[in-house]
Motif scaffolding. Structure first.
Motif, PDB file in Angstrom:
ATOM      1  N   UNK A 246       0.721  -1.268  -0.067  1.00  0.00           N
ATOM      2  CA  UNK A 246      -0.094   0.052   0.098  1.00  0.00           C
ATOM      3  C   UNK A 246       0.900   1.425   0.003  1.00  0.00           C
TER       4      UNK A 246
ATOM      5  N   UNK B  96      -0.953   4.344   0.692  1.00  0.00           N
ATOM      6  CA  UNK B  96      -1.635   4.946   1.451  1.00  0.00           C
ATOM      7  C   UNK B  96      -1.132   5.154   2.807  1.00  0.00           C
TER       8      UNK B  96
ATOM      9  N   UNK C  13      -2.582   5.808   5.914  1.00  0.00           N
ATOM     10  CA  UNK C  13      -3.483   5.170   6.612  1.00  0.00           C
ATOM     11  C   UNK C  13      -3.712   3.770   6.493  1.00  0.00           C
ATOM     12  N   UNK C  14      -3.819   3.356   5.210  1.00  0.00           N
ATOM     13  CA  UNK C  14      -3.940   1.846   4.973  1.00  0.00           C
ATOM     14  C   UNK C  14      -2.857   1.146   5.647  1.00  0.00           C
TER      15      UNK C  14
ATOM     16  N   UNK D  77      -3.279   0.727   9.152  1.00  0.00           N
ATOM     17  CA  UNK D  77      -4.326  -0.267   9.436  1.00  0.00           C
ATOM     18  C   UNK D  77      -3.801  -1.655   9.358  1.00  0.00           C
ATOM     19  N   UNK D  78      -3.071  -1.809   8.354  1.00  0.00           N
ATOM     20  CA  UNK D  78      -2.391  -3.255   8.314  1.00  0.00           C
ATOM     21  C   UNK D  78      -1.653  -3.649   9.190  1.00  0.00           C
TER      22      UNK D  78
ATOM     23  N   UNK E  15      -3.783  -4.755  11.982  1.00  0.00           N
ATOM     24  CA  UNK E  15      -4.097  -6.315  11.494  1.00  0.00           C
ATOM     25  C   UNK E  15      -3.178  -7.194  11.939  1.00  0.00           C
TER      26      UNK E  15
ATOM     27  N   UNK F  82      -1.385  11.906   1.175  1.00  0.00           N
ATOM     28  CA  UNK F  82      -1.173  10.862   2.346  1.00  0.00           C
ATOM     29  C   UNK F  82      -0.473   9.736   1.401  1.00  0.00           C
TER      30      UNK F  82
ATOM     31  N   UNK G 299      -8.998  -5.425   3.500  1.00  0.00           N
ATOM     32  CA  UNK G 299      -8.095  -4.379   3.798  1.00  0.00           C
ATOM     33  C   UNK G 299      -7.121  -3.986   2.797  1.00  0.00           C
TER      34      UNK G 299
ATOM     35  N   UNK H  52      -8.123  -2.803  -1.094  1.00  0.00           N
ATOM     36  CA  UNK H  52      -9.013  -1.706  -1.436  1.00  0.00           C
ATOM     37  C   UNK H  52      -8.327  -0.747  -1.714  1.00  0.00           C
ATOM     38  N   UNK H  53      -8.656   0.538  -2.596  1.00  0.00           N
ATOM     39  CA  UNK H  53      -7.991   1.535  -2.859  1.00  0.00           C
ATOM     40  C   UNK H  53      -8.262   2.709  -1.960  1.00  0.00           C
TER      41      UNK H  53
ATOM     42  N   UNK I 286      -9.403   4.335   1.393  1.00  0.00           N
ATOM     43  CA  UNK I 286      -9.044   4.191   2.976  1.00  0.00           C
ATOM     44  C   UNK I 286     -10.484   3.887   3.934  1.00  0.00           C
TER      45      UNK I 286
ATOM     46  N   UNK J 151     -11.239   0.206   3.520  1.00  0.00           N
ATOM     47  CA  UNK J 151     -10.518  -0.449   4.190  1.00  0.00           C
ATOM     48  C   UNK J 151     -10.855  -0.521   5.829  1.00  0.00           C
ATOM     49  N   UNK J 152     -11.113   0.570   6.292  1.00  0.00           N
ATOM     50  CA  UNK J 152     -11.402   0.730   7.652  1.00  0.00           C
ATOM     51  C   UNK J 152     -12.555  -0.322   8.087  1.00  0.00           C
TER      52      UNK J 152
ATOM     53  N   UNK K 230      -9.650   9.553   8.701  1.00  0.00           N
ATOM     54  CA  UNK K 230     -10.048   9.472   7.354  1.00  0.00           C
ATOM     55  C   UNK K 230     -10.961  10.373   6.861  1.00  0.00           C
TER      56      UNK K 230
ATOM     57  N   UNK L 261      -8.844  11.085   1.922  1.00  0.00           N
ATOM     58  CA  UNK L 261      -7.693  10.798   0.847  1.00  0.00           C
ATOM     59  C   UNK L 261      -8.197  10.487  -0.375  1.00  0.00           C
ATOM     60  N   UNK L 262      -7.740  10.858  -1.388  1.00  0.00           N
ATOM     61  CA  UNK L 262      -8.084  10.441  -2.704  1.00  0.00           C
ATOM     62  C   UNK L 262      -7.560   9.101  -2.680  1.00  0.00           C
TER      63      UNK L 262
END
Lengths: 100, 171
Positions: A25, A27, A29-30, A33-34, A37, A90, B20, B23-24, B26, B29-30, B72, B77-78
């Motif tokens: 990823x 991003x 933020x993602x 989140x990982x 996880x 981001x 999670x 996905x593009x 966020x 994903x959340x 978020x 976020x784009x």
């Protein structure tokens, strides 16, 4: 009784998925989140061993891991807010000022 | 029945984890991560850790994910797509991940499933029976692990202070 290996295999799979997410990823933020996880996968391993060793210490450790995850989320999200303020994005590839 | 519950929850958890990662946006994903946490909480419940399952739902799926969703929504976020040169790295990523997973699975299958199961019941002085989960957990946490528990409060205090100092706008 489900064998202990099934739980551990599931935890390993979740951990690997989280690792792939952090690396793939872009991003931030993602990615964060990982990491959550991955922490959760480790928690599953702790609980599994707590069950099969018949000891509660693993569950105490999970509580501590959750506390550290909460603290990490607070500080990490603050850092992300600053990053997006400074870099206006981001995307972690944009934050390469200190890259050699 | 037990197997049905386990494999159902495991499928939900792995699928949500894949969502999670892939996905593009966020926000998707959340939401998928909340589903994953819920499935893992079900597994905790099945493993006899009722209190930890409840804490997982309240703290993780509740508090932490609300914090995530808040940020978020704040930053909006784009959608960041996987760039083509990013996808070229997938083999280099897949190899160590597959090697790790294969190592773990083979290790567990051959070492533990054959004959004596490795995690035999070990009773030490600090161990407690699993009955009355919350009560024995509290007894352990506030007696044997009292000092780490108190140190945790310092950790949280410093994290809160750090977050406040970091996000403060310079005058």
């Amino acid at each position: 009784m489900i064998p202990v290996t099934h739980y551990l295999a599931l935890a390993a799979i979740l951990f690997v998925i989280g690792t792939c997410g952090v690396i793939l990823q872009r991003n931030v933020l993602t990615m964060f989140m990982c990491i959550e996880l991955m922490l959760n996968a480790v928690n599953l391993t702790f609980i599994t061993f707590s069950r099969f060793l018949n000891q509660l210490d693993g569950q105490i450790f999970v509580l501590f891991v959750m506390t550290v995850a909460a603290a990490e989320a607070a500080v990490g999200l603050a850092l992300i807010v600053i990053l997006s303020r400074r870099a206006d994005s981001l995307d972690v590839d944009q934050a390469n000022t200190m890259k050699w | 029945m037990e197997y049905f519950v386990f494999y159902g929850l495991a499928t939900v958890a792995v699928t949500a984890a894949l969502v999670v990662v892939l996905m593009n946006r966020a926000i998707y994903s959340a939401l998928a991560l909340i589903v994953c946490f819920g499935a893992v909480a079900g597994l905790f419940f099945q493993l006899g850790a009722q209190f930890v399952a409840a804490v997982q739902i309240i703290l993780y799926a509740g508090a932490i994910m609300v914090l995530f969703l808040f940020v978020i929504m704040l930053l909006d976020p784009q959608s960041e797509k996987f760039s083509p040169d990013q996808l070229k790295q997938v083999p280099f990523l897949a190899l160590p991940c597959a090697a790790f997973l294969a190592f773990v699975l083979v290790q567990m299958t051959f070492q533990w499933s054959a004959g004596t199961s490795a995690p035999s019941v070990v009773q030490t002085s600090g161990s407690l029976q699993m009955d009355g989960n919350t009560e024995s957990l509290a007894r352990l946490l506030f007696r044997d692990y009292l000092l780490p528990f108190e140190i945790t409060s310092i950790l949280i205090l410093s994290a809160v202070l750090g977050a406040v100092v970091l996000t403060r706008r310079p005058e």
